[in-house]
Design an enzyme around this catalytic site. Structure first.
Site, PDB file in Angstrom:
ATOM      1  N   SER A  61       0.830  -1.206   0.000  1.00 36.09           N
ATOM      2  CA  SER A  61       0.000   0.000   0.000  1.00 36.09           C
ATOM      3  C   SER A  61       0.865   1.258   0.000  1.00 36.09           C
ATOM      4  CB  SER A  61      -0.908   0.015   1.231  1.00 36.09           C
ATOM      5  OG  SER A  61      -1.596   1.248   1.282  1.00 36.09           O
TER       6      SER A  61
ATOM      7  N   HIS B 238      -1.165  -1.185  -4.292  1.00 30.57           N
ATOM      8  CA  HIS B 238      -2.439  -0.747  -3.715  1.00 30.57           C
ATOM      9  C   HIS B 238      -2.405   0.770  -3.522  1.00 30.57           C
ATOM     10  CE1 HIS B 238      -6.055  -1.674  -1.274  1.00 30.57           C
ATOM     11  NE2 HIS B 238      -5.665  -0.676  -0.489  1.00 30.57           N
TER      12      HIS B 238
ATOM     13  N   ASP C 154      -4.673   4.049  -2.099  1.00 30.46           N
ATOM     14  CA  ASP C 154      -5.811   4.418  -1.254  1.00 30.46           C
ATOM     15  C   ASP C 154      -6.250   5.849  -1.518  1.00 30.46           C
ATOM     16  OD1 ASP C 154      -6.110   2.074   0.560  1.00 30.46           O
ATOM     17  OD2 ASP C 154      -4.028   2.559   1.045  1.00 30.46           O
TER      18      ASP C 154
ATOM     19  N   MET D 216      -8.839   8.759  -0.591  1.00 22.67           N
ATOM     20  CA  MET D 216      -9.739   9.123   0.522  1.00 22.67           C
ATOM     21  C   MET D 216     -10.278  10.532   0.302  1.00 22.67           C
ATOM     22  SD  MET D 216      -7.404   7.889   3.703  1.00 22.67           S
ATOM     23  CE  MET D 216      -6.541   6.332   3.682  1.00 22.67           C
TER      24      MET D 216
ATOM     25  N   HIS E 109      -8.140   1.549  -4.325  1.00 23.03           N
ATOM     26  CA  HIS E 109      -9.131   1.392  -3.250  1.00 23.03           C
ATOM     27  C   HIS E 109      -9.747   2.761  -2.980  1.00 23.03           C
ATOM     28  CE1 HIS E 109      -9.649   0.465   1.368  1.00 23.03           C
ATOM     29  NE2 HIS E 109     -10.815   0.620   0.750  1.00 23.03           N
TER      30      HIS E 109
ATOM     31  N   MET F 118     -11.974   5.133  -1.058  1.00 16.11           N
ATOM     32  CA  MET F 118     -12.702   5.383   0.197  1.00 16.11           C
ATOM     33  C   MET F 118     -13.374   6.734   0.053  1.00 16.11           C
ATOM     34  SD  MET F 118      -9.774   3.881   2.701  1.00 16.11           S
ATOM     35  CE  MET F 118      -8.583   3.873   1.389  1.00 16.11           C
TER      36      MET F 118
ATOM     37  N   MET G  99     -11.834  -5.185   4.817  1.00 17.03           N
ATOM     38  CA  MET G  99     -11.028  -4.301   5.667  1.00 17.03           C
ATOM     39  C   MET G  99     -10.827  -4.979   7.024  1.00 17.03           C
ATOM     40  SD  MET G  99     -10.297  -1.788   3.789  1.00 17.03           S
ATOM     41  CE  MET G  99      -9.329  -0.991   5.072  1.00 17.03           C
TER      42      MET G  99
ATOM     43  N   ASP H  33      -7.026  -6.023   3.932  1.00 14.99           N
ATOM     44  CA  ASP H  33      -6.339  -4.725   4.026  1.00 14.99           C
ATOM     45  C   ASP H  33      -6.372  -4.192   5.458  1.00 14.99           C
ATOM     46  OD1 ASP H  33      -5.330  -2.187   3.563  1.00 14.99           O
ATOM     47  OD2 ASP H  33      -6.976  -1.541   2.257  1.00 14.99           O
TER      48      ASP H  33
HETATM   49  C1  DX5 Z   1      -6.400   2.079   5.316  1.00 17.86           C
HETATM   50  C2  DX5 Z   1      -5.908   1.658   3.960  1.00 17.86           C
HETATM   51  C3  DX5 Z   1      -4.829   0.660   3.956  1.00 17.86           C
HETATM   52  C4  DX5 Z   1      -3.559   1.070   4.668  1.00 17.86           C
HETATM   53  C5  DX5 Z   1      -3.024  -0.168   5.343  1.00 17.86           C
HETATM   54  O1  DX5 Z   1      -7.594   2.755   5.178  1.00 17.86           O
HETATM   55  O2  DX5 Z   1      -6.973   1.120   3.187  1.00 17.86           O
HETATM   56  O3  DX5 Z   1      -4.522   0.218   2.625  1.00 17.86           O
HETATM   57  O4  DX5 Z   1      -2.565   1.594   3.827  1.00 17.86           O
HETATM   58  O5  DX5 Z   1      -1.957   0.182   6.138  1.00 17.86           O
HETATM   59  P1  DX5 Z   1      -1.262  -0.832   7.145  1.00 17.86           P
HETATM   60  O6  DX5 Z   1      -0.778  -1.995   6.316  1.00 17.86           O
HETATM   61  O7  DX5 Z   1      -0.175  -0.015   7.727  1.00 17.86           O
HETATM   62  O8  DX5 Z   1      -2.306  -1.262   8.132  1.00 17.86           O
HETATM   63 ZN    ZN Z   2      -6.551   0.217   1.206  1.00 19.44          ZN
END
Ligand code: DX5
Ligand code: ZN
Length: 214
Positions: free
Chosen positions: A6, A31, A33, A35, A64, A66, A135, A173
């Site tokens: 990620s 990956h 993210d 947001m 991903h 969010m 998640m 994740d």
């Molecule tokens: C959180 C993200 C994850 C995050 C995971 O909302 O979706 O992808 O990067 O981070 P770690 O592996 O540090 O828990």
């Molecule tokens: Zn993620």
């Protein structure tokens, strides 16, 4: 095991060395993210960053989202170079339609569940999706501890997939390291996302290899 590091835990001031590390590693995907500060209490990066990363990264991009109303951004994700588009079930008004629009845009469709959303919510969509992202932390931040109840959800999801014509992969994740990763492998996971475990290490390529071997 497939591995999707990620980018959230990478160095945002200079992504190139981290992307070159990913290219040289055994990672299967990268990956990313996105947001919006509404669906989750944080803001990360958007489509211009994905587009720039796609020019350097030679791994398929596992995006991903969010964000609320993710169906608004299907063409933006596709144009930016997304390979998988993961949308939250909790953020979609018409999930079946969104999944098919993602396919029409030429991407793999993933549906994502927050920790409190039951696997049973997937019964009528499981044969339409390429991937389910469970998640194992509340979305919004890296570095949180793994929620143990996810193991039960992985076993339930494995049973649901195996009892239908679904070909969906199971991706997890949040809070993944070699300990939680091996428990997830035993429960039936196909892909592990790892942020801080990979990018926080002195030797991230080795961490990716450890997860690959699970
Ligand atoms: C959180 C993200 C994850 C995050 C995971 O909302 O979706 O992808 O990067 O981070 P770690 O592996 O540090 O828990
Ligand atoms: Zn993620």
């Amino acid at each position: 095991m497939k591995v999707s590091p990620s980018l959230l835990a990478a160095n945002f001031a200079d992504l190139t060395p981290d992307l070159e590390m990913i290219n040289a590693s055994e990672a299967d995907y990268l990956h990313m993210d996105v947001m919006d500060g509404v669906f989750v209490p944080n803001i990360s990066f958007g489509f211009p960053v994905i587009k720039s990363v796609s020019k350097i990264c030679n791994k398929p991009l596992d995006v991903h989202l969010m964000v609320v109303d993710p169906e608004k951004w299907i063409s933006a994700v596709s144009d930016a170079g997304g390979y998988i588009m993961n949308v939250h079930l909790e953020a979609c008004r018409h999930l079946h339609s969104t999944v098919h629009l993602i396919h029409d845009a030429g991407m793999k469709a993933g549906v994502t569940l927050c920790p409190s959303t039951p696997v049973s919510m997937l019964v009528d969509i499981i044969e339409d999706v390429d991937l389910v992202l469970l998640m194992s932390v509340n979305p919004g931040f890296g570095g949180q501890p793994f929620i143990k109840n996810t193991l039960k959800k992985v076993r339930e999801l494995r049973a649901l997939i195996d009892s239908t014509d679904s070909h969906a992969l199971i991706e997890i994740d949040g809070g993944i390291n070699e300990t939680t990763g091996s428990e997830l492998a035993a429960a039936g996971a196909d892909i592990l996302v790892a942020g801080s475990y990979v990018f926080g290490a002195l030797n991230p390529i080795e961490r990716i290899s450890i997860l690959k071997a699970l």
